[in-house]
Design a protein around this motif. Sequence first.
Motif, PDB file in Angstrom:
ATOM      1  N   ILE A  10      45.916  -9.309-116.350  1.00 44.38           N
ATOM      2  CA  ILE A  10      44.880  -8.728-115.495  1.00 44.38           C
ATOM      3  C   ILE A  10      44.071  -9.842-114.841  1.00 44.38           C
ATOM      4  CG2 ILE A  10      42.879  -7.192-115.393  1.00 44.38           C
ATOM      5  CD1 ILE A  10      43.878  -5.852-117.919  1.00 44.38           C
ATOM      6  N   PRO A  11      44.216 -10.069-113.528  1.00 39.66           N
ATOM      7  CA  PRO A  11      43.352 -11.043-112.840  1.00 39.66           C
ATOM      8  C   PRO A  11      41.959 -10.467-112.651  1.00 39.66           C
ATOM      9  CG  PRO A  11      44.826  -9.985-111.273  1.00 39.66           C
ATOM     10  CD  PRO A  11      45.207  -9.461-112.633  1.00 39.66           C
ATOM     11  N   VAL A  12      40.952 -11.305-112.802  1.00 36.77           N
ATOM     12  CA  VAL A  12      39.556 -10.861-112.712  1.00 36.77           C
ATOM     13  C   VAL A  12      38.815 -11.774-111.746  1.00 36.77           C
ATOM     14  CG1 VAL A  12      37.401 -10.535-113.972  1.00 36.77           C
ATOM     15  CG2 VAL A  12      39.583  -9.967-115.062  1.00 36.77           C
ATOM     16  N   TYR A  13      38.161 -11.166-110.756  1.00 36.06           N
ATOM     17  CA  TYR A  13      37.351 -11.943-109.819  1.00 36.06           C
ATOM     18  C   TYR A  13      36.096 -11.150-109.482  1.00 36.06           C
ATOM     19  CZ  TYR A  13      35.899 -14.531-105.657  1.00 36.06           C
ATOM     20  OH  TYR A  13      35.171 -15.255-104.732  1.00 36.06           O
ATOM     21  N   ASN A  14      34.957 -11.609-109.999  1.00 32.45           N
ATOM     22  CA  ASN A  14      33.663 -10.965-109.755  1.00 32.45           C
ATOM     23  C   ASN A  14      33.703  -9.471-110.082  1.00 32.45           C
ATOM     24  OD1 ASN A  14      32.705 -13.435-108.854  1.00 32.45           O
ATOM     25  ND2 ASN A  14      32.955 -12.953-106.690  1.00 32.45           N
ATOM     26  N   GLU A  15      34.060  -9.156-111.327  1.00 27.91           N
ATOM     27  CA  GLU A  15      34.196  -7.766-111.752  1.00 27.91           C
ATOM     28  C   GLU A  15      33.264  -7.444-112.924  1.00 27.91           C
ATOM     29  OE1 GLU A  15      35.795  -5.423-110.402  1.00 27.91           O
ATOM     30  OE2 GLU A  15      37.326  -6.319-109.118  1.00 27.91           O
ATOM     31  N   GLU A  16      32.086  -8.053-112.975  1.00 27.99           N
ATOM     32  CA  GLU A  16      31.215  -7.854-114.128  1.00 27.99           C
ATOM     33  C   GLU A  16      30.818  -6.389-114.323  1.00 27.99           C
ATOM     34  OE1 GLU A  16      27.296  -9.483-114.065  1.00 27.99           O
ATOM     35  OE2 GLU A  16      27.183  -9.552-111.886  1.00 27.99           O
ATOM     36  N   ASP A  17      30.667  -5.634-113.246  1.00 30.71           N
ATOM     37  CA  ASP A  17      30.290  -4.225-113.379  1.00 30.71           C
ATOM     38  C   ASP A  17      31.466  -3.353-113.811  1.00 30.71           C
ATOM     39  OD1 ASP A  17      27.670  -4.760-112.610  1.00 30.71           O
ATOM     40  OD2 ASP A  17      28.132  -4.518-110.473  1.00 30.71           O
ATOM     41  N   GLY A  18      32.672  -3.780-113.474  1.00 24.48           N
ATOM     42  CA  GLY A  18      33.835  -2.962-113.790  1.00 24.48           C
ATOM     43  C   GLY A  18      34.512  -3.295-115.102  1.00 24.48           C
ATOM     44  N   LEU A  19      34.199  -4.437-115.699  1.00 19.07           N
ATOM     45  CA  LEU A  19      34.882  -4.839-116.936  1.00 19.07           C
ATOM     46  C   LEU A  19      34.545  -3.953-118.133  1.00 19.07           C
ATOM     47  CD1 LEU A  19      34.865  -8.758-116.725  1.00 19.07           C
ATOM     48  CD2 LEU A  19      36.811  -7.203-116.489  1.00 19.07           C
ATOM     49  N   PRO A  20      33.268  -3.601-118.387  1.00 23.42           N
ATOM     50  CA  PRO A  20      33.001  -2.740-119.552  1.00 23.42           C
ATOM     51  C   PRO A  20      33.777  -1.423-119.545  1.00 23.42           C
ATOM     52  CG  PRO A  20      30.970  -3.753-118.793  1.00 23.42           C
ATOM     53  CD  PRO A  20      32.016  -4.081-117.765  1.00 23.42           C
ATOM     54  N   PRO A  21      33.796  -0.659-118.432  1.00 28.85           N
ATOM     55  CA  PRO A  21      34.625   0.560-118.458  1.00 28.85           C
ATOM     56  C   PRO A  21      36.114   0.259-118.569  1.00 28.85           C
ATOM     57  CG  PRO A  21      33.678   0.197-116.263  1.00 28.85           C
ATOM     58  CD  PRO A  21      32.989  -0.733-117.195  1.00 28.85           C
ATOM     59  N   LEU A  22      36.555  -0.889-118.055  1.00 28.63           N
ATOM     60  CA  LEU A  22      37.961  -1.263-118.214  1.00 28.63           C
ATOM     61  C   LEU A  22      38.285  -1.486-119.687  1.00 28.63           C
ATOM     62  CD1 LEU A  22      40.751  -2.177-117.138  1.00 28.63           C
ATOM     63  CD2 LEU A  22      39.785  -4.476-116.911  1.00 28.63           C
ATOM     64  N   PHE A  23      37.426  -2.231-120.395  1.00 27.66           N
ATOM     65  CA  PHE A  23      37.647  -2.473-121.819  1.00 27.66           C
ATOM     66  C   PHE A  23      37.684  -1.148-122.582  1.00 27.66           C
ATOM     67  CE2 PHE A  23      35.179  -6.684-121.177  1.00 27.66           C
ATOM     68  CZ  PHE A  23      36.323  -7.276-120.661  1.00 27.66           C
ATOM     69  N   ALA A  24      36.780  -0.240-122.223  1.00 31.79           N
ATOM     70  CA  ALA A  24      36.655   1.016-122.954  1.00 31.79           C
ATOM     71  C   ALA A  24      37.890   1.895-122.818  1.00 31.79           C
ATOM     72  CB  ALA A  24      35.414   1.778-122.473  1.00 31.79           C
ATOM     73  N   ARG A  25      38.623   1.747-121.715  1.00 28.25           N
ATOM     74  CA  ARG A  25      39.804   2.587-121.502  1.00 28.25           C
ATOM     75  C   ARG A  25      41.108   1.855-121.783  1.00 28.25           C
ATOM     76  NH1 ARG A  25      39.168   5.331-115.669  1.00 28.25           N
ATOM     77  NH2 ARG A  25      41.254   6.068-116.290  1.00 28.25           N
ATOM     78  N   LEU A  26      41.123   0.552-121.577  1.00 24.48           N
ATOM     79  CA  LEU A  26      42.379  -0.193-121.691  1.00 24.48           C
ATOM     80  C   LEU A  26      42.890  -0.256-123.126  1.00 24.48           C
ATOM     81  CD1 LEU A  26      44.551  -2.073-120.480  1.00 24.48           C
ATOM     82  CD2 LEU A  26      42.969  -3.976-120.858  1.00 24.48           C
ATOM     83  N   TYR A  27      42.057  -0.666-124.053  1.00 21.58           N
ATOM     84  CA  TYR A  27      42.519  -0.875-125.425  1.00 21.58           C
ATOM     85  C   TYR A  27      42.953   0.427-126.108  1.00 21.58           C
ATOM     86  CZ  TYR A  27      41.054  -5.719-125.038  1.00 21.58           C
ATOM     87  OH  TYR A  27      40.936  -7.034-124.655  1.00 21.58           O
ATOM     88  N   PRO A  28      42.208   1.519-125.976  1.00 23.93           N
ATOM     89  CA  PRO A  28      42.711   2.780-126.548  1.00 23.93           C
ATOM     90  C   PRO A  28      44.053   3.209-125.949  1.00 23.93           C
ATOM     91  CG  PRO A  28      40.368   2.963-126.090  1.00 23.93           C
ATOM     92  CD  PRO A  28      40.817   1.667-125.485  1.00 23.93           C
ATOM     93  N   ALA A  29      44.233   2.998-124.638  1.00 24.77           N
ATOM     94  CA  ALA A  29      45.501   3.370-124.006  1.00 24.77           C
ATOM     95  C   ALA A  29      46.654   2.546-124.566  1.00 24.77           C
ATOM     96  CB  ALA A  29      45.401   3.186-122.486  1.00 24.77           C
ATOM     97  N   LEU A  30      46.424   1.256-124.810  1.00 24.14           N
ATOM     98  CA  LEU A  30      47.476   0.400-125.354  1.00 24.14           C
ATOM     99  C   LEU A  30      47.699   0.677-126.837  1.00 24.14           C
ATOM    100  CD1 LEU A  30      46.595  -2.977-123.576  1.00 24.14           C
ATOM    101  CD2 LEU A  30      48.482  -1.415-123.049  1.00 24.14           C
ATOM    102  N   ASP A  31      46.636   1.002-127.572  1.00 27.81           N
ATOM    103  CA  ASP A  31      46.787   1.327-128.993  1.00 27.81           C
ATOM    104  C   ASP A  31      47.673   2.553-129.182  1.00 27.81           C
ATOM    105  OD1 ASP A  31      45.221  -0.811-129.786  1.00 27.81           O
ATOM    106  OD2 ASP A  31      43.358   0.370-129.816  1.00 27.81           O
ATOM    107  N   GLN A  32      47.596   3.507-128.245  1.00 34.48           N
ATOM    108  CA  GLN A  32      48.380   4.727-128.349  1.00 34.48           C
ATOM    109  C   GLN A  32      49.869   4.490-128.162  1.00 34.48           C
ATOM    110  OE1 GLN A  32      46.776   7.648-125.665  1.00 34.48           O
ATOM    111  NE2 GLN A  32      44.891   7.935-126.854  1.00 34.48           N
ATOM    112  N   LEU A  33      50.251   3.334-127.609  1.00 43.52           N
ATOM    113  CA  LEU A  33      51.673   3.038-127.410  1.00 43.52           C
ATOM    114  C   LEU A  33      52.370   2.693-128.724  1.00 43.52           C
ATOM    115  CD1 LEU A  33      51.500   0.867-124.146  1.00 43.52           C
ATOM    116  CD2 LEU A  33      52.026   3.313-124.354  1.00 43.52           C
ATOM    117  N   ASN A  34      51.590   2.380-129.757  1.00 42.23           N
ATOM    118  CA  ASN A  34      52.147   2.026-131.072  1.00 42.23           C
ATOM    119  C   ASN A  34      53.162   0.895-130.976  1.00 42.23           C
ATOM    120  OD1 ASN A  34      50.662   4.045-132.511  1.00 42.23           O
ATOM    121  ND2 ASN A  34      52.118   5.585-131.778  1.00 42.23           N
ATOM    122  N   THR A  35      52.833  -0.095-130.150  1.00 39.51           N
ATOM    123  CA  THR A  35      53.707  -1.242-129.918  1.00 39.51           C
ATOM    124  C   THR A  35      52.854  -2.503-129.930  1.00 39.51           C
ATOM    125  OG1 THR A  35      55.173   0.101-128.539  1.00 39.51           O
ATOM    126  CG2 THR A  35      55.354  -2.277-128.314  1.00 39.51           C
TER     127      THR A  35
END
Length: 312
Positions: A10-35
């Motif tokens: 994930i490339p990041v450029y001046n995304e301080e406002d968008g990173l917290p909601p990204l973290f909140a959704r990204l990790y649960p979505a990847l955890d559900q893959l069970n991989t």
Amino acid sequence: MISPEISVVIPVYNEEDGLPPLFARLYPALDQLNTPYEVIFINDGSRDRSAALLREQFEKRPDVTRAILLAANAGQHMAIMAGFEHARGQIIVTLDADLQNPPEEIGKVIAKMHEGHDYVGSIRRKRHDNAFRSIASKAMNHLREKITRIRITDQGNMLRAYSRNVVNTINSCKEVSTFIPALAYTFARNPAEVMVEHEERAAGESKYSIYSLIRLNFDLMTGFSLVPLQWFSMLGILVSLGSAALFVLLIIRRLIVGPEAEGLFTLFALMFFLIGLALFGIGLLGEYVGRVYQQVRLRPRYVIDAVLEHQE
């Protein structure tokens, strides 16, 4: 982290406002893959608090999080290249940080890869861009396919999956300006595409201005085809033939009608057209020469300031 199957870059450029909601959704979505997975964030020289937020997230999930902090802005595709060179997974997924591609859709491209494909692109089901961006994107997609023969339905969508072999081949390339989805398409033996959802940007503004989009498409056209030069050569031949025919016509007219002074503005218009055509050709040639100049200097494509990762 030992041999993760999936690497999410994930490339990041001046995304301080968008990173917290990204973290909140990204990790649960990847955890559900069970991989087993890893997430590689590349801070592309952000001028806001993005780097600090990535450090905090690394401290929260050091087992699956890595962060590459670039010393200066290198551009989206060079940032992704940095992520590719550090990725350990067998399937590498690229994702934008603005949540326009929902992290929950990662499972779709992973499932398609498991069907035996080595490169999977994505098509936005319902775009949430403005009308100008949508129309311009479709026009450039059509033009790109005609020029490069690269068939990517939605070139602006960065939710894509790549096999380890394709990424290794991309890493072996030393291009200083490129378009990664198109480059991967040229190396893939069994590419595919899937339909995914598309959302509005979670926060902040798009980092792609009209100028940036034009530069990106110049990279795409000139980096994967000589057709623009060939088209211009053929146009030059047609203009030369037309000029020769006009010259013969004027000679015959002079012999039949005699000399006349009319037609001065027509001559100016023709001259301005030919001058504009010549300048366009010089500029097109300059695009190719400029890329050769950038390449032969052998300067580093990006400079890494720090790498945050858990050491086994």
